[in-house]
Design an enzyme around this catalytic site. Sequence first.
Site, mmCIF file in Angstrom:
data_model
loop_
_atom_site.group_PDB
_atom_site.id
_atom_site.type_symbol
_atom_site.label_atom_id
_atom_site.label_comp_id
_atom_site.label_asym_id
_atom_site.label_seq_id
_atom_site.Cartn_x
_atom_site.Cartn_y
_atom_site.Cartn_z
ATOM 1 N N LYS A 265 0.693 -9.669 2.907
ATOM 2 C CA LYS A 265 -0.734 -9.950 2.686
ATOM 3 C C LYS A 265 -1.151 -11.273 3.331
ATOM 4 C CE LYS A 265 0.491 -11.256 -2.040
ATOM 5 N NZ LYS A 265 0.349 -10.963 -3.434
ATOM 6 N N GLU B 149 -7.398 1.898 -3.413
ATOM 7 C CA GLU B 149 -8.003 0.813 -4.178
ATOM 8 C C GLU B 149 -9.427 1.236 -4.528
ATOM 9 O OE1 GLU B 149 -6.144 -1.871 -4.893
ATOM 10 O OE2 GLU B 149 -7.526 -3.498 -5.365
ATOM 11 N N ARG C 162 8.767 -5.396 -3.979
ATOM 12 C CA ARG C 162 7.980 -6.263 -3.113
ATOM 13 C C ARG C 162 8.793 -6.536 -1.865
ATOM 14 N NH1 ARG C 162 3.555 -8.934 -4.562
ATOM 15 N NH2 ARG C 162 3.938 -8.778 -6.799
ATOM 16 N N ARG D 37 -5.990 -0.860 -8.243
ATOM 17 C CA ARG D 37 -5.205 0.162 -7.580
ATOM 18 C C ARG D 37 -5.132 1.410 -8.442
ATOM 19 N NH1 ARG D 37 0.325 -1.687 -4.844
ATOM 20 N NH2 ARG D 37 1.034 0.278 -3.979
ATOM 21 N N PHE E 132 -5.033 4.398 0.748
ATOM 22 C CA PHE E 132 -4.227 3.672 1.725
ATOM 23 C C PHE E 132 -2.797 4.181 1.882
ATOM 24 C CE2 PHE E 132 -4.340 0.741 -2.045
ATOM 25 C CZ PHE E 132 -3.002 0.834 -2.410
ATOM 26 N N LYS F 79 -8.097 -5.533 2.948
ATOM 27 C CA LYS F 79 -7.603 -5.679 1.577
ATOM 28 C C LYS F 79 -8.801 -5.724 0.631
ATOM 29 C CE LYS F 79 -4.345 -8.351 -1.166
ATOM 30 N NZ LYS F 79 -5.087 -8.279 -2.409
ATOM 31 N N ARG G 284 -2.091 0.722 -12.001
ATOM 32 C CA ARG G 284 -0.972 0.018 -11.375
ATOM 33 C C ARG G 284 0.226 -0.108 -12.316
ATOM 34 N NH1 ARG G 284 1.566 -4.409 -10.965
ATOM 35 N NH2 ARG G 284 1.930 -5.558 -9.042
#
Length: 577
Positions: free
Chosen positions: A422, A301, A416, A256, A341, A251, A271
């Site tokens: 995470k 990222e 989400r 982003r 990613f 991470k 983002r």
Amino acid sequence: MLFQEVSDSFEKTKKTTSRLEITSILAGLFKKTKTADIKRLCYLLQGVVQPSFAGIEIGMGEKLAERSVSLTTGQTQKEVEEDYKKTGDLSKTTRNAMQKRKQSSLTKDDLTLEKVFDNLYKISTTSGSGSVEMKIKLLSELLSNARPEEAEIIMKIITGKISSGFAEQTIISALNESREGSKESQEELERAYYLTSDLGDVAEVLFNKGFEEIKKVKPVPFKPIMPALAERLANAEEIIKKLGECVADYKYDGFRLQVHLKNNEIQIFSRRQERMTHMFPDLIEAVKKQVKAKEIIFEGEAISFDEKNQTFLPFQVTITRKRKHEVEKRSKAIPLRLYAFDLLYLDGEDYTKKKYVERRKKLEETIKEGDKIHLSTQKMVKTAEELDRYFNEALKKGLEGVIAKDLNAPYTVGARKFAWIKLKKSYESKIADTIDATIVGYYYGKGKRTKLGVGGLLTAVYDNKNEKFKTIAKLGTGFSEEQLEWFSKNLKPLKEKPENVESILKANVWVEPLIVVTIKADEITKSTIHTCAFKEEQGLALRFPRLTQIRTDKKPSDSTTEKEVIEMFRMQSEKQA
Ligand code: ATP
């Protein structure tokens, strides 16, 4: 369609705070709307004349708007300003001025939605010499044909306040209700919107072709896709319990970016779906060299990297690349790496629906390793021990932690979900994550801070179900002098508490809920003075909150949600038990 129909509905929405009622009032309005008008109406309800990612604001400053009001109503600009000081709301002042207007109303043309849209569109696209007078004229033309309540809404659109009454989610629910849709069709509509960020377009497809076509909506290069977001769990064991064998991705603590490429044209979005292409000439070059596709949308990222010492640089350094000026100079001084990613779209095919493993495989085939663009570093893990080991390895490299990814999940557009979980380092605090909250008010400063105006902040999380901000912390520490000055300049004071804010505490000054900050705290505690989780837990608050960042990359609706805070609170209690 007559604009009066819009203003009638709007008047009704003002009488209620119930989301369900507002939805059905808007649904009623949509039922009366012809296909030719639906796009215009959806944009205006969002306070824009083009989808927001186009970056075109209606852009008429308050002073110009006041001049139009004065021109139309015969009041002097001073009189308009005086009333504005009293009401604190230019749309109310406009309505007052229009009501006092003596002119005969018999000679008026009825305003149509089309006319309102067209003039606002022209206002937003007029530039160059003579544009100021032109804008005043275009607005005055609308106002002189408007009833007071119509004038009020026009002004709400112009000043960007229309969307405080209802959010996009409500417009989507109303579109669904107006076509007698089901729960499934509601989800399809949301998905179509999250895939294209263009509500006007989605509504038009629905009105033209119905729900079947909505299902077929897929990503389109140069229309930003709303990001998939990560859930939280307390520790590695719980993650493995939830996902089983999964992949752990480093991470990176940068920002982003979503890269779009089609026919050699490249655009980069943030983002929150803003175009940022011009800020990253270095990345554009790298995409040209390293990405092998005709059309692609992928995410990564961006993080600054010290090539000499082979180390990642902190977020505070990386973020300085997000500036509009001295772009070339900055790109040399602070070189970025982009860690790709995920793959969302490739050569005509929608990848968001495919399994993670397939997306990753294709991403690896499409991106050629090089200096600037890299694939995120990752490892397959089967057990909690393996995940923990990899997590510690990431921390040693100066990273924030890892994101565990479900091998079989699709890309969860705009949501989400547990497809990504995470795991972050938790330092000394009991909660393993920071909170992103929106500033809803402030307190005057004492001592040295008096002169800056702002001393402390009242912050709130987002109840996305009811579209309300609920307070969680008074923030008094962690600010630098520059940040306080920035707040004094950028917070927009209001006369009254905004309707979409629920608060027991009184701020010295209420502000428009526009600015998001990241807060670190020691724990989440019960508190009866905050409205977050008031129903569920009699109020939750942050203990020892301090500001860590101002998050201009997040929209207020991207704040941590009330539901997430409740989950974090329960997770924290489990951790202690
Ligand atoms: P949000 O989840 O709302 O983005 P946030 O900005 O506080 O909140 P976190 O929730 O802590 O960030 O982590 C998710 C973010 O991590 C992603 O939005 C992305 O910007 C970043 N990120 C860094 N590395 C990766 C990775 N390998 N895979 C996915 N996201 C990553």
